[in-house]
Design an enzyme around this catalytic site. Structure first.
Site, PDB file in Angstrom:
ATOM      1  CB  SER A  35      -1.931  14.154 -15.059  1.00 32.62           C
ATOM      2  OG  SER A  35      -3.189  14.655 -15.619  1.00 32.62           O
ATOM      3  CG  ASN A  42      -8.613  12.939 -12.178  1.00 32.76           C
ATOM      4  OD1 ASN A  42      -9.229  13.445 -11.122  1.00 32.76           O
ATOM      5  ND2 ASN A  42      -8.556  13.302 -13.169  1.00 32.76           N
ATOM      6  CD  GLU A  87      -2.595   1.639   0.146  1.00 31.00           C
ATOM      7  OE1 GLU A  87      -2.084   2.679  -0.387  1.00 31.00           O
ATOM      8  OE2 GLU A  87      -3.365   1.069  -0.257  1.00 31.00           O
ATOM      9  CE1 TYR A 108      -3.963  11.817 -10.966  1.00 30.12           C
ATOM     10  CE2 TYR A 108      -4.755  13.206 -12.664  1.00 30.12           C
ATOM     11  CZ  TYR A 108      -4.088  12.265 -12.412  1.00 30.12           C
ATOM     12  OH  TYR A 108      -3.333  11.202 -13.180  1.00 30.12           O
ATOM     13  CD  GLU A 149      -7.842  13.594 -22.238  1.00 27.18           C
ATOM     14  OE1 GLU A 149      -8.511  12.801 -22.001  1.00 27.18           O
ATOM     15  OE2 GLU A 149      -8.015  14.771 -21.810  1.00 27.18           O
TER      16      GLU A 149
END
Length: 265
Positions: free
Chosen positions: A142, A95, A64, A155, A187
């Protein structure tokens, strides 16, 4: 092109699904040894078996990543099994939709731990081995840190942090010739992305609306296209590249999305 990655041991967090899976697969094809770290035991075991079926070597540890002790233990397992670490791909994250208006302190901090803090932890725990081998780090980022998205403060902040850490570590680790770069995703159709699309009333219409705005080819980036760039940045072929944020996004982030293919011919 021989990337000279044979028998190099590369940690890939979240390396059993989506972009992480593609990275693990490309590394294996190049003769490297992906070491997958994550919490989804069935997925990880399944991916490891598939890589071994094709004749590749692979390692894995269950962790984890929001738990520092589990991160540390996972890195120790890599060293115990293979005796070295040559590269690190910080990929895991989600996200999770923790926004400003509808978020709260607890969820925001949890979001940072899910998508940013373990980037630091994994890099710190792997650092002694990376120093020995003049290794390489690639952080997956991102577009949200550049474009914004709305409703995802945690995020977006995490990805802004990933970009900053990429440049900061590239500077700090220069004396050890450890290169640090980031690959920025816009994307890309992954299982997580598919689940997000399915939350809309008309998923197919929403997907077309997005792909129509991707300048190069009006299509989604594939996970393999991202993985190919990541593996290149891990390799000696990119030996003088560090501190870079590399966009593998079909021009989505920086090109005018009003441009159509017909208008440019």
């Amino acid at each position: 092109m021989d990337l000279n990655l044979k028998d190099k041991v590369i940690i890939v967090t979240g390396g059993s699904k989506g972009i992480g899976l593609a990275i693990s697969q490309v590394l294996s094809k190049e003769g490297a040894i992906p070491y997958i770290i994550g919490r989804n035991k069935p997925n990880i075991i399944g991916v490891a078996k598939e890589i071994e079926k094709t004749g590749g070597q692979v390692g894995f540890a269950f962790a984890e990543l929001t738990d520092p002790e589990q991160c540390k233990a996972a890195v120790e397992q890599v060293i115990s099994r293979f005796g070295r670490i040559d590269g690190l791909v910080n990929n895991a994250g989600v996200n999770d939709g923790v926004g400003l208006e509808n978020g709260n302190y607890k969820d925001f901090m949890a979001s940072l731990h899910k998508s940013l803090v373990h980037y630091y932890l994994m890099a710190q725990y792997a650092l002694p081995e990376l120093k020995k081998n003049k290794g390489s780090i690639v952080n997956i980022g991102s577009k949200t840190s550049f474009t914004g998205q709305g409703g995802t403060s945690g995020y977006a902040a995490s990805n802004g942090g990933r970009n900053a850490l990429t440049r900061e570590w590239a500077a700090e680790l220069l004396p050890y010739e450890i290169r640090v770069n980031a690959v920025i995703v816009a994307e890309c159709y992954t299982p997580l992305y598919e689940r997000w699309i399915e939350t809309f009333p008309e998923p197919e219409k929403k997907l077309k609306n997005i792909t129509d705005k991707i300048p190069l080819g009006n299509r989604m980036t594939t996970a393999a296209e991202i993985a190919n760039t990541v593996v290149f940045l891990l390799s000696e072929v990119s030996s003088h590249t560090t501190g870079q944020l590399v966009f593998v996004d079909g021009g989505y982030t920086h090109l005018d999305r009003a441009i159509t293919a017909e208008e440019t011919i």
